[in-house]
Scaffold this active site. Structure first.
Site, PDB file in Angstrom:
ATOM      1  CG  MET A   1      -1.813  -1.099   1.141  1.00 58.15           C
ATOM      2  SD  MET A   1      -3.508  -0.759   2.114  1.00 58.15           S
ATOM      3  CE  MET A   1      -2.783  -0.421   3.506  1.00 58.15           C
TER       4      MET A   1
ATOM      5  CG  LEU B   1       6.951   1.549  -0.840  1.00 56.00           C
ATOM      6  CD1 LEU B   1       7.860   1.013  -2.265  1.00 56.00           C
ATOM      7  CD2 LEU B   1       6.130   0.273  -0.471  1.00 56.00           C
TER       8      LEU B   1
ATOM      9  CG  HIS C   1       7.024  -1.831   2.272  1.00 56.40           C
ATOM     10  ND1 HIS C   1       6.824  -0.782   3.031  1.00 56.40           N
ATOM     11  CD2 HIS C   1       5.698  -2.446   2.133  1.00 56.40           C
ATOM     12  CE1 HIS C   1       5.538  -0.774   3.395  1.00 56.40           C
ATOM     13  NE2 HIS C   1       4.676  -1.619   3.058  1.00 56.40           N
TER      14      HIS C   1
ATOM     15  CE  LYS D   1       3.623  -4.691  11.159  1.00 54.94           C
ATOM     16  NZ  LYS D   1       2.847  -4.153  10.459  1.00 54.94           N
TER      17      LYS D   1
ATOM     18  CD  GLN E   1      -1.851  -8.878   3.986  1.00 55.71           C
ATOM     19  OE1 GLN E   1      -2.610  -8.216   4.202  1.00 55.71           O
ATOM     20  NE2 GLN E   1      -0.570  -8.601   3.680  1.00 55.71           N
TER      21      GLN E   1
ATOM     22  NE  ARG F   1      -2.889   1.477   9.661  1.00 59.25           N
ATOM     23  CZ  ARG F   1      -3.298   0.588   8.593  1.00 59.25           C
ATOM     24  NH1 ARG F   1      -2.532  -0.646   8.767  1.00 59.25           N
ATOM     25  NH2 ARG F   1      -4.265   0.668   7.933  1.00 59.25           N
TER      26      ARG F   1
HETATM   27  P1  AMP Z   1       1.611  -2.888   3.467  1.00 57.87           P
HETATM   28  O1  AMP Z   1       1.964  -1.805   2.686  1.00 57.87           O
HETATM   29  O2  AMP Z   1       1.531  -2.580   4.905  1.00 57.87           O
HETATM   30  O3  AMP Z   1       0.144  -3.581   3.054  1.00 57.87           O
HETATM   31  O4  AMP Z   1       2.494  -4.157   3.411  1.00 57.87           O
HETATM   32  C1  AMP Z   1       2.754  -4.769   2.077  1.00 57.87           C
HETATM   33  C2  AMP Z   1       3.598  -6.002   2.491  1.00 57.87           C
HETATM   34  O5  AMP Z   1       4.752  -5.659   2.910  1.00 57.87           O
HETATM   35  C3  AMP Z   1       2.863  -7.085   3.131  1.00 57.87           C
HETATM   36  O6  AMP Z   1       3.178  -8.365   2.889  1.00 57.87           O
HETATM   37  C4  AMP Z   1       3.317  -6.825   4.676  1.00 57.87           C
HETATM   38  O7  AMP Z   1       3.408  -7.944   5.301  1.00 57.87           O
HETATM   39  C5  AMP Z   1       4.867  -6.468   4.278  1.00 57.87           C
HETATM   40  N1  AMP Z   1       5.530  -5.744   5.394  1.00 57.87           N
HETATM   41  C6  AMP Z   1       5.088  -4.648   5.986  1.00 57.87           C
HETATM   42  N2  AMP Z   1       5.940  -4.349   6.922  1.00 57.87           N
HETATM   43  C7  AMP Z   1       6.924  -5.259   6.909  1.00 57.87           C
HETATM   44  C8  AMP Z   1       8.040  -5.760   7.969  1.00 57.87           C
HETATM   45  N3  AMP Z   1       8.297  -4.796   8.888  1.00 57.87           N
HETATM   46  N4  AMP Z   1       8.794  -6.558   7.783  1.00 57.87           N
HETATM   47  C9  AMP Z   1       8.431  -7.414   6.829  1.00 57.87           C
HETATM   48  N5  AMP Z   1       7.462  -7.230   5.701  1.00 57.87           N
HETATM   49  C10 AMP Z   1       6.683  -6.130   6.012  1.00 57.87           C
END
Ligand code: AMP
Length: 294
Positions: free
Chosen positions: A32, A35, A39, A154, A158, A192
């Site tokens: 989303m 980054l 990410h 994380k 999901q 967040r």
């Molecule tokens: P989001 O942008 O929050 O929807 O996350 C996109 C992808 O990045 C998802 O697969 C999350 O699980 C992964 N992600 C987010 N934060 C982390 C983190 N700290 N470590 C590993 N993967 C992450």
């Protein structure tokens, strides 16, 4: 690196890459945006094992309920492009809501619902959330047609939901789970985290600290899941966090665990002011389990 805004552009780009190199392995990293290094680790993993890497940046309205932070969700798109390119992405797919869901916004007649494993944790706390996630992931996988897609541990539930949907709907795609990337004090990186005040940011470190402490206590197996949850809940509240849930669950079915043993996860969600954070650890420290081959 190219930014693509329509499904047709994404499909055409992937098709062209495959025409050039019929053996090309295509990796997709759905995000989303906003980054960060978490990410980036997914993009790195994709770049290590795929010839073509596409990062998707789409704040998916379908996975937010009306009282959540859809409007405020950070959207620093130029930074996302820079980070994606620096980590080896070839494409950033950044569609509009209209491109994904048509002129009426987030109104779709077809949604993907993964039953059972969405009943607990985030599924219980955020009704409809996983239908939104599953629907957008199915759409993105259809649009890109990747060989592999990369998701973070994380968002542990999901990841299991996506594995299940890919299995159940026969997507010819390998789902790769990547370890949680943490700040130096243990806080799991999250878009967040940017919402946190300095004081809340300091307090937030209790979340991972208490999960790790619980994992250490659990490895003796002297405890039962309910007392481990209760102790962790009390420790989090004592650190000034508002606890949404703390649960020991089976790491595949996501069902509440009745006794401690291998193949479990301890997951928690907390609130600091208006910010909601999630984290998890596996019990005991373990490789992430995969659903059995069927
Ligand atoms: P989001 O942008 O929050 O929807 O996350 C996109 C992808 O990045 C998802 O697969 C999350 O699980 C992964 N992600 C987010 N934060 C982390 C983190 N700290 N470590 C590993 N993967 C992450």
């Amino acid at each position: 690196m190219r930014t693509l805004r329509t499904v047709i552009e994404l499909r055409t780009a992937v098709r062209a890459a495959r025409r050039q190199d019929p053996g090309a392995r295509v990796g997709l990293v759905p995000t989303m945006g906003a980054l960060h290094a978490g990410h980036a680790s997914l993009i790195d993993a994709a770049a290590r094992t795929c010839n073509v890497v596409a990062v998707t940046v789409f704040v998916n309205p379908l996975q937010f309920s009306p009282n959540e932070d859809l409007a405020e969700y950070p959207r620093p798109f130029a930074n996302d492009v820079t980070l994606s390119e620096a980590h080896g992405a070839h494409y950033v797919f950044h569609p509009s809501v209209e491109e994904m869901y048509g002129q009426s916004g987030a109104a779709v007649l077809t949604t993907v619902h993964v039953a059972g494993i969405t009943d607990t944790l985030e599924g219980a706390a955020r009704p409809g959330h996983f239908d939104g996630v599953s629907t957008v992931v199915a759409k993105l996988l259809n649009a890109a047609g990747p060989c592999r897609a990369f998701f973070g541990e994380k968002d542990y539930q999901q990841l299991q939901v996506v594995r299940q949907l890919v299995h159940d709907l026969s997507f010819p795609i390998e789902i790769v789970g990547c370890p949680i990337v943490r700040e130096s004090d243990g806080l799991a990186m999250s878009s967040r985290n940017a919402y946190l005040s300095a004081e809340d940011r300091r307090r937030a470190s209790a979340l991972s600290r208490e999960l790790f402490a619980a994992r250490d206590r659990a490895s003796g197996r002297a405890k039962d899941p309910r007392s481990l949850e209760e102790e962790t809940r009390r420790a989090l509240i004592g650190s000034g966090l508002d606890v949404d849930y703390v649960e020991v669950v089976d790491s595949l079915s996501m069902e509440r665990a009745e006794r401690l043993g291998p193949g479990l996860a301890l997951a928690a969600a907390v609130r600091l002011g208006k910010t909601r954070l999630i984290d998890n650890v596996l019990l005991p420290a373990d490789e992430i389990p995969r659903p059995p081959e069927r």
